[in-house]
Design a protein around this motif. Structure first.
Motif, PDB file in Angstrom:
ATOM      1  N   ASP A 315       0.834  -1.203   0.000  1.00 11.83           N
ATOM      2  CA  ASP A 315       0.000   0.000   0.000  1.00 11.83           C
ATOM      3  C   ASP A 315       0.870   1.254   0.000  1.00 11.83           C
ATOM      4  N   LYS A 316       1.950   1.235   0.787  1.00 13.26           N
ATOM      5  CA  LYS A 316       2.840   2.401   0.823  1.00 13.26           C
ATOM      6  C   LYS A 316       3.489   2.621  -0.536  1.00 13.26           C
ATOM      7  N   ALA A 317       3.865   1.533  -1.195  1.00 13.52           N
ATOM      8  CA  ALA A 317       4.469   1.665  -2.520  1.00 13.52           C
ATOM      9  C   ALA A 317       3.470   2.237  -3.516  1.00 13.52           C
ATOM     10  N   ALA A 318       2.217   1.800  -3.398  1.00 13.58           N
ATOM     11  CA  ALA A 318       1.186   2.301  -4.310  1.00 13.58           C
ATOM     12  C   ALA A 318       0.943   3.793  -4.097  1.00 13.58           C
ATOM     13  N   ARG A 319       1.066   4.243  -2.828  1.00 16.68           N
ATOM     14  CA  ARG A 319       0.865   5.670  -2.539  1.00 16.68           C
ATOM     15  C   ARG A 319       2.119   6.500  -2.784  1.00 16.68           C
ATOM     16  N   GLY A 320       3.232   5.826  -3.087  1.00 18.76           N
ATOM     17  CA  GLY A 320       4.471   6.556  -3.338  1.00 18.76           C
ATOM     18  C   GLY A 320       5.183   7.006  -2.078  1.00 18.76           C
ATOM     19  N   GLU A 321       4.857   6.397  -0.924  1.00 23.17           N
ATOM     20  CA  GLU A 321       5.527   6.763   0.330  1.00 23.17           C
ATOM     21  C   GLU A 321       6.883   6.070   0.402  1.00 23.17           C
ATOM     22  N   VAL A 322       7.921   6.856   0.589  1.00 29.16           N
ATOM     23  CA  VAL A 322       9.263   6.292   0.716  1.00 29.16           C
ATOM     24  C   VAL A 322       9.936   6.915   1.925  1.00 29.16           C
ATOM     25  N   SER A 323      10.938   6.210   2.472  1.00 29.43           N
ATOM     26  CA  SER A 323      11.706   6.775   3.585  1.00 29.43           C
ATOM     27  C   SER A 323      12.572   7.900   3.046  1.00 29.43           C
ATOM     28  N   ALA A 324      12.761   8.924   3.861  1.00 30.30           N
ATOM     29  CA  ALA A 324      13.474  10.122   3.408  1.00 30.30           C
ATOM     30  C   ALA A 324      14.963   9.922   3.324  1.00 30.30           C
ATOM     31  N   GLY A 325      15.454   8.799   3.779  1.00 30.84           N
ATOM     32  CA  GLY A 325      16.890   8.561   3.827  1.00 30.84           C
ATOM     33  C   GLY A 325      17.265   8.141   5.222  1.00 30.84           C
ATOM     34  N   ALA A 326      18.517   7.795   5.416  1.00 31.37           N
ATOM     35  CA  ALA A 326      18.954   7.367   6.737  1.00 31.37           C
ATOM     36  C   ALA A 326      18.802   8.507   7.713  1.00 31.37           C
ATOM     37  N   PRO A 327      18.121   8.288   8.843  1.00 24.65           N
ATOM     38  CA  PRO A 327      17.941   9.359   9.810  1.00 24.65           C
ATOM     39  C   PRO A 327      19.276   9.917  10.274  1.00 24.65           C
ATOM     40  N   ALA A 328      19.268  11.196  10.584  1.00 25.44           N
ATOM     41  CA  ALA A 328      20.502  11.843  11.033  1.00 25.44           C
ATOM     42  C   ALA A 328      21.026  11.134  12.254  1.00 25.44           C
ATOM     43  N   GLY A 329      22.336  10.898  12.238  1.00 22.64           N
ATOM     44  CA  GLY A 329      22.965  10.286  13.393  1.00 22.64           C
ATOM     45  C   GLY A 329      22.881   8.775  13.422  1.00 22.64           C
ATOM     46  N   THR A 330      22.220   8.119  12.413  1.00 21.06           N
ATOM     47  CA  THR A 330      22.170   6.665  12.418  1.00 21.06           C
ATOM     48  C   THR A 330      23.146   6.134  11.391  1.00 21.06           C
ATOM     49  N   GLY A 331      23.426   4.841  11.486  1.00 19.80           N
ATOM     50  CA  GLY A 331      24.330   4.213  10.539  1.00 19.80           C
ATOM     51  C   GLY A 331      25.780   4.506  10.794  1.00 19.80           C
ATOM     52  N   THR A 332      26.134   5.132  11.922  1.00 25.46           N
ATOM     53  CA  THR A 332      27.529   5.391  12.231  1.00 25.46           C
ATOM     54  C   THR A 332      28.178   4.119  12.731  1.00 25.46           C
ATOM     55  N   PRO A 333      29.511   4.068  12.780  1.00 24.77           N
ATOM     56  CA  PRO A 333      30.162   2.859  13.302  1.00 24.77           C
ATOM     57  C   PRO A 333      29.679   2.469  14.687  1.00 24.77           C
ATOM     58  N   VAL A 334      29.436   3.437  15.567  1.00 25.29           N
ATOM     59  CA  VAL A 334      28.938   3.116  16.899  1.00 25.29           C
ATOM     60  C   VAL A 334      27.522   2.578  16.831  1.00 25.29           C
ATOM     61  N   GLU A 335      26.650   3.200  16.022  1.00 26.37           N
ATOM     62  CA  GLU A 335      25.273   2.732  15.898  1.00 26.37           C
ATOM     63  C   GLU A 335      25.230   1.330  15.307  1.00 26.37           C
ATOM     64  N   ARG A 336      26.179   1.009  14.420  1.00 28.34           N
ATOM     65  CA  ARG A 336      26.165  -0.296  13.766  1.00 28.34           C
ATOM     66  C   ARG A 336      26.585  -1.420  14.694  1.00 28.34           C
ATOM     67  N   ALA A 337      26.968  -1.081  15.919  1.00 31.43           N
ATOM     68  CA  ALA A 337      27.280  -2.136  16.887  1.00 31.43           C
ATOM     69  C   ALA A 337      26.057  -2.970  17.190  1.00 31.43           C
ATOM     70  N   GLY A 338      24.860  -2.429  16.936  1.00 27.36           N
ATOM     71  CA  GLY A 338      23.642  -3.202  17.082  1.00 27.36           C
ATOM     72  C   GLY A 338      23.148  -3.340  18.500  1.00 27.36           C
ATOM     73  N   GLU A 339      23.592  -2.467  19.413  1.00 33.50           N
ATOM     74  CA  GLU A 339      23.144  -2.547  20.789  1.00 33.50           C
ATOM     75  C   GLU A 339      22.088  -1.476  21.038  1.00 33.50           C
ATOM     76  N   SER A 340      21.025  -1.877  21.712  1.00 29.05           N
ATOM     77  CA  SER A 340      19.940  -0.947  21.971  1.00 29.05           C
ATOM     78  C   SER A 340      20.009  -0.428  23.395  1.00 29.05           C
ATOM     79  N   GLY A 341      19.364   0.716  23.620  1.00 28.21           N
ATOM     80  CA  GLY A 341      19.232   1.253  24.963  1.00 28.21           C
ATOM     81  C   GLY A 341      20.497   1.875  25.518  1.00 28.21           C
ATOM     82  N   GLU A 342      21.453   2.241  24.689  1.00 28.90           N
ATOM     83  CA  GLU A 342      22.686   2.840  25.188  1.00 28.90           C
ATOM     84  C   GLU A 342      22.473   4.312  25.496  1.00 28.90           C
TER      85      GLU A 342
END
Length: 717
Positions: A315-342
């Motif tokens: 449904d999202k694809a049909a409406r043309g809704e897409v993610s705006a890109g990687a959120p600011a501050g995500t995907g960094t080497p520290v974030e990619r450690a995969g640990e939550s709640g830090e």
């Protein structure tokens, strides 16, 4: 899976009435088989995992599971309850309970087997056969895959079990809303679609698969992950893949589980029409999926309602809704450690350690080259002319000057590399340019090591702030290569030159003067403190703080005498724990298991090479005796090294750089004293405890031998 479950680990008449009692009953079977060394410690780990998220699944299944240092080998226990036990599933109690136990350092092969079991639980034929199994041996064989589900003979089971089996079959027939499509039917489903089923761990279809008749018109890529990465991760993947086949949609899943993860082919991601994230820990390298219709849910949603998720992303694809890109501050080497709640404190430490980890090889290479230059050419080699102007092939002094000058050039990178990779840890590659620029400015204004720390943090913060600004789509292409480097470098340069550079340079000078003024009792106290820090966590954050403090002092072409004394004390103390464990296993081997005695042989070499991590297997198995003993010995060694005035120009090397040490004989005496004290304390403390029954201690060590620095410390057995 033949070694993971036996008939002794199966209870077809589980009488427990709570999930805690069920876990205890099955865990006791593991203890009896030598698979778990500490019942209470293991149950505490199971409860901690259960607290993160209920482990009950639709269809009458409970899968309590955890990774624990008290587990000696990957193990599975199975219980069948007549009354049912509440594991938090939406559809009610579970009558099939699987207790999955994985060691803290389980290898990928065993974890892959565990993931295969998790996928089987989505197979209604498999669970139905378990409900009708007549004896423990048959159930164990069925779980091991030695007996096809269709061959399992019915037995006198309760009407509740029969009803549960029928319910599971209905779920499979109704489709993907419950995600219970038989895995064994995958082959036929693949034949209908004309494509091969994706293998576990996210393998993409063959390049020509989509060209076959009946190829799905809509393509989805998905990522599944859960806190433990053993069960829910793979069950969600199986559920999504089965639901996709039912709907005639191609679904390729990347499972980010305990056995690591295999990245989806970028071409598969690029060709996908939508993305599903079913996860309870951060998705690693999430930015790969930016710009596509995305559904982001918890992992249990991927198990329980995959058809809904597929419908939602379409449904999202049909409406043309897409993610705006990687959120600011995500995907960094520290974030990619995969640990939550830090928290920010943990992230700050990781950012700093990111810079230190990249700086240390420069320190080691440059320091050793400079030390060799001094050893060959004498203490005046730093006054030699440039080898560009004067180099004689047959003269030792020329070679000494060459080594010294190469080392000095390597040292010139220390502060810029430190700052650059602190910023890299915060903001990924866009942080490198302002980080390096800020670090170079710190050198220019004599702000030194402290200036590098500040420049790295400022650069990372500036880049993260810029990334939060909403940029027009037309400018996004030049942001990483032009706009961000330009603006961030200008801001960092202004702050370092005009605002904070001078105060930091003054602080750096004050610290240097304080170190140069250390003598007598003050120096001994500092050596004691550094020795305690080096032996506290054996290569962990506290150890790294002490080591970084020492290397920062010698990271100049002409370090002070006090700085070289600190470096000597730090390296000496860091050698104590593994050497002491090696000595203790040699003189009182009966106090240690066979595995620990083998580790002790390796610890001789590791300790002599200044690798404190060589003592981790011993500390992990018995932290309350090993760590305090190591700290006492390390403190004695650090204090004696400072008292003896031993100096060291090289930042690493252990006994292999003894010729480069000032007062080498007394230096070795300081190390020997700490080693003997630690070994004696460990022997005494271990001799005072009650003997462990069987080989429990050895199994605890086996389960912990692959633990690394920075892993959670297990509770003492």
């Amino acid at each position: 899976m033949s070694k993971m479950i036996t008939a002794d680990l199966v209870d077809l008449d589980l009488s427990a009435d709570t999930k805690e009692a069920a876990a205890r009953a099955l865990a006791e079977r593991m203890v009896a088989q030598g698979r778990v060394t500490d019942l209470e410690g293991f149950l505490a780990d199971v409860a901690a995992r259960e607290a993160q998220m209920p482990t009950g699944l639709d269809g009458g299944i409970g899968i309590p599971h955890c990774r624990s240092a008290h587990v000696t080998e990957p193990t599975l226990a199975f219980g069948r309850s007549r009354a049912g036990i509440d594991f938090g599933a939406p559809d009610g109690p579970a009558d099939l309970i699987f207790l999955i136990a994985a060691p803290a350092g389980a290898d990928d092969a065993h974890l892959t087997i565990l993931s295969s079991l998790a996928r089987q639980l989505m197979n209604a034929e498999f669970t139905g056969a378990l409900r009708s199994a007549g004896d423990a041996a048959a159930a164990a064989a069925l779980i091991r895959g030695e007996e096809p589900p269709a061959e399992a003979e019915p037995s006198a089971t309760t009407q509740t079990e029969d009803a549960r089996s029928e319910s599971a079959a209905e779920n499979a027939a109704e489709g993907a809303s419950e995600g219970s499509v038989a895995a064994s039917g995958a082959a036929s489903a693949d034949a209908a679609t004309g494509s091969a089923a994706p293998a576990p761990g996210a393998t993409a279809p063959a390049p020509g698969a989509r060209e076959s008749a009946g190829a799905p018109a809509f393509r989805i890529v998905a990522v599944t992950s859960c806190p433990t990465g053993i069960a829910h991760t793979y069950m969600a993947a199986e559920s999504l893949e089965n639901a996709g086949r039912e709907a005639g949609i191609e679904v390729v899943v990347e499972t980010q589980g305990s056995a690591g993860f295999t990245r989806l082919d970028p071409a598969v991601i690029a060709a996908a029409d939508g993305v599903i994230f079913a996860h309870d820990v951060p998705v690693r390298e999430k930015e790969r999926f930016a710009g596509k219709p995305t559904v982001d849910v918890g992992v249990k949603a991927g198990i329980n309602r995959p058809a809904e998720l597929i419908s939602e992303v379409r449904d999202k694809a049909a409406r043309g809704e897409v993610s705006a890109g990687a959120p600011a501050g995500t995907g960094t080497p520290v974030e990619r450690a995969g640990e939550s709640g830090e928290g920010y404190g943990t992230k700050l430490r990781k950012w700093l350690m990111s810079g230190v980890s990249y700086m240390v090889p420069f320190v080691a290479a440059g320091g050793l080259l400079i030390a060799l230059g001094f050893a060959i050419g004498g203490y005046k080699i730093n006054k030699a002319p440039s080898v560009m102007d004067h180099f004689v092939w047959g003269q030792a002094d020329s070679w000494a000057a060459l080594l010294f000058q190469i080392g000095a050039v390597a040292f010139g990178f220390l502060v810029p590399v430190l700052a650059g990779y602190i910023a890299y840890g915060m903001a990924d590659r866009p942080g490198l340019v302002p980080g390096f620029v800020g670090g170079a400015i710190a050198l220019t204004i004599n702000a030194g090591f402290l200036g590098g720390l500040a420049a790295g943090l400022i650069a990372g913060g500036v880049v993260m702030a810029i990334q939060k600004v909403n940029i027009p789509a037309a400018l996004r292409g030049i942001m990483p290569v032009v706009v961000i480097p330009l603006i961030s470098s200008a801001i960092v340069g202004f702050l370092m030159f005009v605002v904070i550079g001078k105060p930091i340079a003054s602080a750096q000078k004050g610290m240097t003067d304080w170190l140069n003024g250390l003598s007598g009792a003050n120096a001994i106290l500092l050596g004691t403190l550094l020795g305690l820090m080096m032996c506290f966590d054996l290569g962990g954050p506290v150890n790294k703080v002490a080591y970084t403090f020492a290397t920062a002092g010698i990271a100049v072409s002409d370090p002070s005498d006090s700085a070289m004394k600190i470096m000597a004390a730090v390296m000496a103390a860091g050698m104590v724990p593994p050497l002491a464990m090696a000595l203790a296993t040699t003189v009182r081997g009966k106090l240690f298991t066979e595995t620990e005695r083998e580790n002790g042989k390796a610890a001789w070499v590791l300790g002599a090479s200044f690798i404190s991590e060589g003592a981790i297997p011993f500390a992990a198995a018995d932290p309350l005796r090993v760590i305090p003993s190591s700290m006492v010995g390390g403190a004695i060694t650090g204090a004696l090294s400072m008292a003896f005035g031993a100096t060291l120009r090289a930042p690493h090397g252990g006994i292999f750089v003894v010729p480069l040490i000032g007062n080498p004989f007394l230096y070795l005496v300081a190390i020997a004293a700490g080693v003997f004290v630690t070994a004696a304390l460990v022997v005494v403390l271990k001799g005072m405890r009650k003997p462990a029954s069987g080989t429990a201690a050895g199994q605890a060590a086996d389960g912990s031998v692959t633990a690394k620095a920075g892993a959670k410390q297990p509770v003492a057995a």
